[in-house]
Design a protein around this motif. Structure first.
Motif, mmCIF file in Angstrom:
data_model
loop_
_atom_site.group_PDB
_atom_site.id
_atom_site.type_symbol
_atom_site.label_atom_id
_atom_site.label_comp_id
_atom_site.label_asym_id
_atom_site.label_seq_id
_atom_site.Cartn_x
_atom_site.Cartn_y
_atom_site.Cartn_z
ATOM 1 N N ALA A 205 52.561 35.245 48.231
ATOM 2 C CA ALA A 205 52.032 36.575 48.239
ATOM 3 C C ALA A 205 51.214 36.964 46.843
ATOM 4 O O ALA A 205 50.239 37.908 46.824
ATOM 5 N N ALA A 206 51.344 36.137 45.732
ATOM 6 C CA ALA A 206 50.586 36.404 44.775
ATOM 7 C C ALA A 206 49.153 36.554 44.745
ATOM 8 O O ALA A 206 48.570 37.542 44.183
ATOM 9 N N ASP A 267 37.525 43.269 35.963
ATOM 10 C CA ASP A 267 37.269 42.499 37.322
ATOM 11 C C ASP A 267 37.552 41.226 36.994
ATOM 12 O O ASP A 267 38.204 40.696 37.910
ATOM 13 N N GLN A 268 36.503 40.625 36.187
ATOM 14 C CA GLN A 268 36.577 39.113 35.990
ATOM 15 C C GLN A 268 37.821 38.609 35.508
ATOM 16 O O GLN A 268 38.380 37.514 35.839
ATOM 17 N N ILE A 269 38.647 39.480 34.637
ATOM 18 C CA ILE A 269 40.017 39.070 34.268
ATOM 19 C C ILE A 269 41.096 38.853 35.372
ATOM 20 O O ILE A 269 41.475 37.771 35.553
ATOM 21 N N LEU A 270 40.839 39.956 36.232
ATOM 22 C CA LEU A 270 41.879 39.749 37.346
ATOM 23 C C LEU A 270 41.312 38.827 38.421
ATOM 24 O O LEU A 270 42.133 38.080 38.986
ATOM 25 N N ALA A 271 39.787 38.494 38.442
ATOM 26 C CA ALA A 271 39.450 37.495 39.273
ATOM 27 C C ALA A 271 40.043 36.054 38.842
ATOM 28 O O ALA A 271 40.134 35.303 39.792
ATOM 29 N N ARG A 275 42.513 33.356 40.764
ATOM 30 C CA ARG A 275 41.876 31.843 41.184
ATOM 31 C C ARG A 275 43.153 31.027 40.709
ATOM 32 O O ARG A 275 43.271 29.872 41.173
ATOM 33 N N LEU A 276 43.910 31.533 39.554
ATOM 34 C CA LEU A 276 44.788 30.639 38.988
ATOM 35 C C LEU A 276 46.145 30.730 39.862
ATOM 36 O O LEU A 276 46.645 29.498 39.819
ATOM 37 N N VAL A 277 46.454 31.795 40.683
ATOM 38 C CA VAL A 277 47.611 31.634 41.559
ATOM 39 C C VAL A 277 47.250 31.049 43.000
ATOM 40 O O VAL A 277 48.217 31.211 43.796
#
Length: 281
Positions: A205-206, A267-271, A275-277
């Protein structure tokens, strides 16, 4: 191929920016507003000098560039209650957003887990969530000010409220959408509920949870500007309102650009985290 597309996209972005700046420069340097009839209410709002000046009061890109350089060359000065550097104002706003957002994460993610893992609770709470979700966060401000009696804490509460619902809904949806095959395998292997939550449900779900966080932080950054305009004191929203009272359109445009850049960075930090998860099945 990907690198080539990225390079061409960068070139196109620079061309669009150049065209926009040129059009902006031509628009504000074109003729003045003198001699034209001015609405009396507008004259009261902006002042007679600005309303009837010989040329448009809207600054051009060169003026804004000079203002940006001035603010960034000394962003953390303090010369009085109403005269602080734009870096300090942004820091106040960011601190409120991150605190309210962090509290919302601590509430929304565990509660969303519980809702998503129980279809009965999901259906029972869904009407309440759907009623609360569309309420404007600023509608809570009068109640927050009356109850909390502190403008800064009231702003944090408003950030908490506006951040809560997207994360709660996305977390519940992500948990409820975990593939049944994976849950059946965990049940077959007699995996305990806590271990199943952290090793099966949370990784699956991450991406959805982080998408909800990404939506929430964008809304929170948008709302804090409006909230600070209402309560005053400190923050980038108050800075914009204060510069409007001073009729400093150059500083207002500078603040608008910085608000957009900070919002894009959040926004880019959370984007990137999303992508990492995100995994490939």
């Amino acid at each position: 191929m990907t690198r080539s597309i990225g390079l061409r996209a960068l070139v196109l972005s620079l061309v669009i920016l150049g065209v926009f700046l040129a059009a902006w420069h031509v628009a504000v340097s074109g003729g003045g507003a003198g001699g034209q009839a001015v609405d009396p209410e507008y004259a009261k709002l902006v002042g007679a000098a600005a309303a009837t000046g010989g040329q448009t009061p809207m600054p051009g890109p060169i003026d804004v560039g000079k203002a940006i350089w001035k603010h960034l060359s000394d962003p953390f000065y303090v010369r009085g209650t109403n005269d602080m550097g734009i870096g300090i104002q942004l820091a106040y706003s960011l601190a409120r957003v991150l605190l309210g957002f962090g509290i919302a994460v601590a509430v929304a993610v565990p509660l969303g887990f519980l809702i998503g893992m129980s279809p009965l609770v999901y259906r029972a709470l869904d009407p309440f969530i759907q009623v609360m979700k569309p309420i404007s966060p600023l509608a809570w401000m009068p109640l927050a000010l009356y109850t909390i009696k502190d403008s800064s804490l009231s702003s944090i509460f408003v950030i908490f409220i506006c951040s809560l619902w997207p994360m709660l809904i996305n977390t519940a949806f992500g948990v409820a959408s975990v593939r049944k095959d994976w849950l059946n395998v965990a049940r077959t292997l007699e995996v305990g509920p806590v271990r199943k939550a952290f090793t099966v449900i949370l990784p699956a779900a991450a991406p959805t949870i982080l998408t909800g966080m990404r939506i929430s932080v964008g809304i929170a950054w948008l709302v804090i500007v409006a909230a600070e305009m209402l309560v005053g004191g400190t923050g980038i929203g108050y800075f914009v309102w204060n510069q409007w009272n001073n009729l400093s359109l150059t500083d207002i445009i500078t603040a608008i650009l910085l608000i957009g850049l900070v919002g894009m960075a959040l926004d880019q930090i959370l984007a990137r985290l999303t992508r990492l998860v995100t995994y490939q099945e």
